[in-house]
Scaffold this motif. Structure first.
Motif, PDB file in Angstrom:
ATOM      1  N   LEU A 107       0.809  -1.217   0.000  1.00 50.83           N
ATOM      2  CA  LEU A 107       0.000   0.000   0.000  1.00 50.83           C
ATOM      3  C   LEU A 107       0.850   1.280   0.000  1.00 50.83           C
ATOM      4  N   ALA A 108       2.107   1.169   0.392  1.00 52.61           N
ATOM      5  CA  ALA A 108       2.988   2.331   0.565  1.00 52.61           C
ATOM      6  C   ALA A 108       3.007   3.313  -0.604  1.00 52.61           C
ATOM      7  N   PRO A 109       3.042   2.876  -1.867  1.00 56.25           N
ATOM      8  CA  PRO A 109       3.091   3.849  -2.966  1.00 56.25           C
ATOM      9  C   PRO A 109       1.851   4.754  -3.043  1.00 56.25           C
ATOM     10  N   ARG A 110       0.772   4.362  -2.387  1.00 57.34           N
ATOM     11  CA  ARG A 110      -0.473   5.143  -2.425  1.00 57.34           C
ATOM     12  C   ARG A 110      -0.713   5.913  -1.119  1.00 57.34           C
ATOM     13  N   LEU A 111       0.303   5.959  -0.258  1.00 57.97           N
ATOM     14  CA  LEU A 111       0.147   6.583   1.060  1.00 57.97           C
ATOM     15  C   LEU A 111       1.169   7.686   1.294  1.00 57.97           C
ATOM     16  N   ASP A 112       0.789   8.611   2.182  1.00 59.29           N
ATOM     17  CA  ASP A 112       1.713   9.637   2.658  1.00 59.29           C
ATOM     18  C   ASP A 112       2.146   9.349   4.092  1.00 59.29           C
ATOM     19  N   HIS A 113       1.271   8.638   4.822  1.00 56.93           N
ATOM     20  CA  HIS A 113       1.496   8.463   6.265  1.00 56.93           C
ATOM     21  C   HIS A 113       0.933   7.108   6.702  1.00 56.93           C
ATOM     22  N   VAL A 114       1.721   6.363   7.452  1.00 57.46           N
ATOM     23  CA  VAL A 114       1.288   5.100   8.039  1.00 57.46           C
ATOM     24  C   VAL A 114       1.285   5.262   9.552  1.00 57.46           C
ATOM     25  N   VAL A 115       0.215   4.775  10.183  1.00 54.22           N
ATOM     26  CA  VAL A 115       0.143   4.773  11.645  1.00 54.22           C
ATOM     27  C   VAL A 115       0.160   3.315  12.076  1.00 54.22           C
ATOM     28  N   LEU A 116       1.202   2.939  12.799  1.00 56.58           N
ATOM     29  CA  LEU A 116       1.395   1.566  13.249  1.00 56.58           C
ATOM     30  C   LEU A 116       1.076   1.470  14.731  1.00 56.58           C
ATOM     31  N   PHE A 117       0.097   0.654  15.061  1.00 55.51           N
ATOM     32  CA  PHE A 117      -0.256   0.416  16.458  1.00 55.51           C
ATOM     33  C   PHE A 117       0.460  -0.840  16.921  1.00 55.51           C
ATOM     34  N   SER A 118       1.680  -0.686  17.385  1.00 52.99           N
ATOM     35  CA  SER A 118       2.460  -1.797  17.907  1.00 52.99           C
ATOM     36  C   SER A 118       3.737  -1.241  18.520  1.00 52.99           C
TER      37      SER A 118
END
Length: 183
Positions: A107-118
């Protein structure tokens, strides 16, 4: 650290988030959690990862998984593996790190920001790889529990660390045992 035009996705390590919230003494309201991050940017996807015990008549996590599935979360599950450790204790293993990593990278190429809950330090290379693709990464976990639930190297690698306890008033609710005792 969040911009209104950000295309963002949240990736929830279910077991890790559950343990972190429990250590802080509250439950997560997943409807409020989704609304909060929808408000912070353009929420493209909300993923929830967990292992499920097969063959059991009732699984305590099944109602949550069903609710999440029907309320806009992409729920990723796999069967948990049961084994006996060297001390003869029954243990359950259900690591979802690979599934989460693959989904985030795809999904990374279509995102600006990832929020990881871990707080799992095994995700440090994932954060580094996402950052190389120009994706900002926020990690949600806690340092306020004893012991802290986040690996130090994961926290250092992230662009932004969000203390789970700081989200308590936004996405939290009293634990179920406390709710039923008050009723």
């Amino acid at each position: 650290m969040f911009y209104k035009d950000d295309r963002l996705a949240i990736f929830i390590d279910g077991a890790n988030l559950y343990a972190s919230a429990k250590a802080l003494g509250f439950d997560i309201d997943y409807k409020l959690l989704r609304q909060e991050f929808d408000r912070r940017g353009k929420l493209m996807r909300a993923y929830y990862y967990t292992a499920l015990m097969e063959g059991e008549d009732y699984s305590p996590i099944r109602p949550l998984v069903d609710w999440l599935h029907y309320n806009g979360y992409c729920v990723v599950t796999k069967p948990a593996k049961e084994y006996t450790d060297t001390m003869g204790r029954r243990k359950v293993k259900g690591n979802m790190d690979i599934e989460l990593t693959i989904d985030a990278m795809q999904l990374a190429p279509r995102l600006d920001h990832v929020v990881l809950f871990s707080g799992d330090g095994d995700f440090r290379p994932l954060i580094e790889a996402l950052q190389r693709q120009g994706v900002r990464v926020s990690v949600v976990s806690t340092i306020r529990s004893q012991p802290p639930m986040i690996a130090d190297d994961l926290r250092r690698q992230a662009d932004n660390f969000i203390e789970l306890d700081a989200l308590r008033d936004i996405v939290g609710r009293p634990p179920r045992e406390q709710q039923s005792a008050e009723a």
